[in-house]
Design an enzyme around this catalytic site. Structure first.
Site, PDB file in Angstrom:
ATOM      1  N   LYS A  79       0.840  -1.070  -0.064  1.00 47.94           N
ATOM      2  CA  LYS A  79      -0.132   0.140  -0.072  1.00 47.94           C
ATOM      3  C   LYS A  79       0.831   1.118  -0.089  1.00 47.94           C
ATOM      4  CE  LYS A  79      -3.804  -2.493   2.161  1.00 47.94           C
ATOM      5  NZ  LYS A  79      -4.627  -2.740   3.406  1.00 47.94           N
ATOM      6  N   GLN A 122      -4.197  -1.026   9.911  1.00 49.57           N
ATOM      7  CA  GLN A 122      -4.158  -2.319   9.287  1.00 49.57           C
ATOM      8  C   GLN A 122      -4.768  -3.454  10.189  1.00 49.57           C
ATOM      9  OE1 GLN A 122      -3.100  -3.279   6.199  1.00 49.57           O
ATOM     10  NE2 GLN A 122      -3.983  -5.359   6.641  1.00 49.57           N
ATOM     11  N   ASP A 142     -10.845   3.369   4.675  1.00 44.51           N
ATOM     12  CA  ASP A 142     -11.189   1.957   4.344  1.00 44.51           C
ATOM     13  C   ASP A 142     -12.785   1.936   4.298  1.00 44.51           C
ATOM     14  OD1 ASP A 142      -9.402  -0.005   3.821  1.00 44.51           O
ATOM     15  OD2 ASP A 142      -8.618  -0.042   6.102  1.00 44.51           O
TER      16      ASP A 142
END
Ligand code: NDP
Length: 285
Positions: A54, A98, A121
């Site tokens: 990422k 994460q 997200d």
């Protein structure tokens, strides 16, 4: 092979090239460079690989990345404090925590602490609510990527029978919601579903997100269907495979996404897209 390949890697590259141009245009016009904070807690090897990929994609597209690699012993209150700081940091437009977090941390509380306006997200309850309403602010990255892949076939979603395998908050449910908002008739299957193969055979669009290696066999797929494989599973011999038995299903499906090189790269491209969209919203104010 009769199915056409939905090449997520190539599609993601094309999208990332476009994002790179959007970033430079935004910087030139407004001075705002989109910034993503990436928060990794602990030393889970798979998470470390995802985070590295990422960050690399952000760098290549010209986004600012603020990297926070925290020890697995990090206290929840310290993590929440960091998120509070990032919520007000003007250089940061997206915050990625994460998952999974270490077991002593309440993941939901941490996700709830991320400002909904920086929730790249799309996991904050506010953003889930907006998604359900059909008026999303952030669409979760993997589901957003799945829809882009289906759209890349050029086939209409409206009026189609769609079956989603898996009902997780991060993949199955949002994918189903997005398909429904595009006027598909959607069935969600899970571990208690009766006659799951029969359900799958009715699908014009089949999305598999259950985390079971090569679960979807050729005889579970309608001829000519669009099949999107979200699963990522490691076989004993080290090979990475999806939830779909690629060799069997490619003989039945009309379109099929591979693993690797399918949904994975699209998820990363959509994270970049969400961060840039957030920065554009800030710049417009
Ligand atoms: P979860 O484990 O959270 O959810 C799995 C879902 O699949 C559950 O709803 C479960 O049902 C259902 N399920 C499990 N086994 C069966 C079965 N035998 N028959 C029918 N349904 C079943 O997984 P995620 O949604 O987080 O992830 C799914 C897969 O997608 C994983 O392989 C994951 O690695 C991958 N993934 C890939 C991403 C990418 O970027 N490519 C991103 C995110 C995930 P129930 O609810 O009844 O338990």
């Amino acid at each position: 092979m009769s199915a056409q390949l939905i090449d997520g890697k190539a599609l993601a590259q094309e999208i990332r090239n476009g994002i790179g141009k959007d970033v430079e245009a935004l910087v030139e016009k407004t001075g705002v460079r989109p910034g993503l904070a990436v928060v990794l807690v602990g030393d889970d090897p798979a998470s470390a690989v995802y985070v590295r990929n990422k960050k690399k994609a952000c760098d290549t597209a010209g986004l600012h990345v603020a990297d926070y690699a925290l020890a697995s012993t990090t206290k929840q209150e310290d993590l929440l404090h960091l998120i509070t700081q990032l919520n007000t940091d003007p250089k940061i437009h997206g915050i990625l925590v994460q998952l999974p977090l270490p077991s002593h941390i309440d993941s939901q509380e941490v996700l709830n602490a991320v400002s909904p306006e920086k929730d790249a997200d799309g996991f904050h309850p506010y953003n889930i609510g907006r998604l359900v309403e059909g008026n999303p602010l952030f669409v979760p990255c993997t589901p957003k990527g799945v829809i882009r892949m289906i759209e890349s076939t050029g086939q209409a979603i409206e009026g189609k029978r769609a079956v989603v395998l898996g009902r997780s908050n991060i993949v199955g449910k949002p994918v189903a919601m997005l398909l429904m908002h595009r006027h598909a008739t959607v069935t969600i299957c899970h571990s208690r579903t009766k006659d799951l193969p029969g359900m799958c055979r009715e699908a014009d669009i089949l999305v598999a997100a259950i985390g079971k290696a090569q679960f979807v066999k050729g005889d579970m797929v309608k001829s000519g269907a669009i099949v999107i494989d979200v699963g990522i599973n490691r076989l004993d011999d080290g090979r990475l495979v999806g939830d779909v038995d690629f060799d069997q299903v490619k003989e039945r499906a009309g379109w099929l996404s591979p693993v690797p090189g399918g949904v994975g790269p699209m998820t990363i491209a959509m994270l970049l897209a969400n961060t840039v969209e957030a920065a554009q919203r800030v710049a417009q104010r």
